[in-house]
Design an enzyme around this catalytic site. Structure first.
Site, PDB file in Angstrom:
ATOM      1  N   HIS A  41      68.377 -49.252  83.139  1.00  0.00           N
ATOM      2  CA  HIS A  41      69.807 -49.376  83.399  1.00  0.00           C
ATOM      3  C   HIS A  41      70.197 -48.544  84.623  1.00  0.00           C
ATOM      4  O   HIS A  41      69.474 -47.633  85.014  1.00  0.00           O
ATOM      5  CB  HIS A  41      70.633 -48.813  82.232  1.00  0.00           C
ATOM      6  N   THR A  43      73.707 -46.153  85.748  1.00  0.00           N
ATOM      7  CA  THR A  43      74.761 -45.485  84.991  1.00  0.00           C
ATOM      8  C   THR A  43      76.178 -45.836  85.449  1.00  0.00           C
ATOM      9  O   THR A  43      77.136 -45.648  84.694  1.00  0.00           O
ATOM     10  CB  THR A  43      74.618 -43.958  85.082  1.00  0.00           C
ATOM     11  N   GLU A 105      67.994 -44.664  81.872  1.00  0.00           N
ATOM     12  CA  GLU A 105      69.157 -44.767  82.754  1.00  0.00           C
ATOM     13  C   GLU A 105      68.834 -44.106  84.091  1.00  0.00           C
ATOM     14  O   GLU A 105      68.137 -43.082  84.133  1.00  0.00           O
ATOM     15  CB  GLU A 105      70.374 -44.078  82.132  1.00  0.00           C
ATOM     16  N   HIS A 152      68.615 -54.320  81.773  1.00  0.00           N
ATOM     17  CA  HIS A 152      69.704 -54.591  80.834  1.00  0.00           C
ATOM     18  C   HIS A 152      70.247 -56.003  81.025  1.00  0.00           C
ATOM     19  O   HIS A 152      70.591 -56.691  80.060  1.00  0.00           O
ATOM     20  CB  HIS A 152      70.817 -53.556  81.050  1.00  0.00           C
ATOM     21  N   ASP A 162      73.226 -54.580  85.339  1.00  0.00           N
ATOM     22  CA  ASP A 162      72.281 -53.528  85.707  1.00  0.00           C
ATOM     23  C   ASP A 162      70.844 -53.881  85.286  1.00  0.00           C
ATOM     24  O   ASP A 162      70.653 -54.576  84.297  1.00  0.00           O
ATOM     25  CB  ASP A 162      72.708 -52.182  85.109  1.00  0.00           C
TER      26      ASP A 162
END
Length: 258
Positions: A41, A43, A105, A152, A162
């Site tokens: 991912h 953020t 992340e 994601h 993302d």
């Protein structure tokens, strides 16, 4: 507390002559690792804000890669625990992937919409290098299939964008960390499909075979367009408008037959 209770239970079973006996001499081979997927991912926030959200907010991830000069890796949730990073999701027919995945992340603003169009933010060389090191470690320890290192947007194409079109998927694949199609096979198939584009049903079947949660309606509906766009953003970031075309068909076929 859980450890103390387990230790107490074992002592109780061992010491109680009239109680049940714990026999561990027949271990089953019918199991696999809880961790089957790694999901990447961005953020959409600064490092400070990302740490606050991922440690005291409604979401979490196992790791966070910072945007400092060394690409610091923050371990936020133990891999044995479930982090809340995937939400409603699906890959290879498996759903709600929080329970079977590790979330990573990366501090990155994502994108900014300007009058001239959407501008995406790149990842730093330090972040990418830290990610490669981390993924190699996770994959080795958990036996992760490279096909299950995903973004994601791959597992939630109707909701998420993302890690975006500037994420270095090919670089990861070159390190054995993910999928990437053979360029010669893509070129060969693209010539074929340029004059004979497959049906929407074919695209839906091939996308599902690859792992994407794809409707099987035979129609280019909204959900199918989102899935197609997520696939294109991953494997052909130069154009990800969700429209089936010869190059997308060629990439799909190359991936599903390699």
């Amino acid at each position: 507390m859980k450890f103390l209770f387990s230790a107490f239970l074992l002592l109780l079973l061992a010491g109680c002559a009239s109680g049940p006996r714990l026999d561990t001499s027949h271990p089953s081979s019918n199991h696999d690792n809880r961790v089957q997927f790694v999901i990447v991912h961005y953020t959409s926030a600064s490092l400070e804000r990302s740490l606050a959200l991922l440690t005291h907010g409604q979401v979490s991830s196992h790791y966070l890669i910072g945007d400092d000069a060394s690409g610091t890796i923050y371990k936020l949730v133990d891999e044995s625990q479930r982090a809340w990073h995937a939400g409603e999701s699906e890959w290879m027919g498996r759903t709600w992937l929080n329970s079977s995945s590790i979330g990573i992340e990366i501090v990155n603003p994502g994108y900014r919409d300007l009058p001239t169009g959407r501008v995406w933010y790149p990842y730093t060389a330090a972040q990418v290098q830290s990610l490669v090191v981390l993924l190699k470690d996770i994959s080795k320890r958990n036996g992760i299939d490279p096909r299950n290192i995903i973004g994601h947007s791959d597992i939630a194409p109707l909701r998420k964008l993302d890690p975006g079109p500037l994420f270095p998927w090919k670089r990861l694949a070159d390190e054995g960390l993910g999928m990437w199609p053979d360029a010669k096979a893509v070129a060969r198939y693209q010539v074929q499909y340029a004059s004979d584009l497959p049906s929407i049903t074919w695209f839906q079947e091939e996308l599902a075979k690859l792992g994407y949660p794809t409707p099987q309606t035979g129609e280019l509906d909204v959900a199918t367009r989102h899935v197609m766009a997520a696939f294109q953003m991953h494997f052909r970031a130069s154009l990800f408008d969700g429209t089936p075309d010869a190059e997308s068909a060629a990439i799909l076929r190359a991936l599903n037959h390699q």
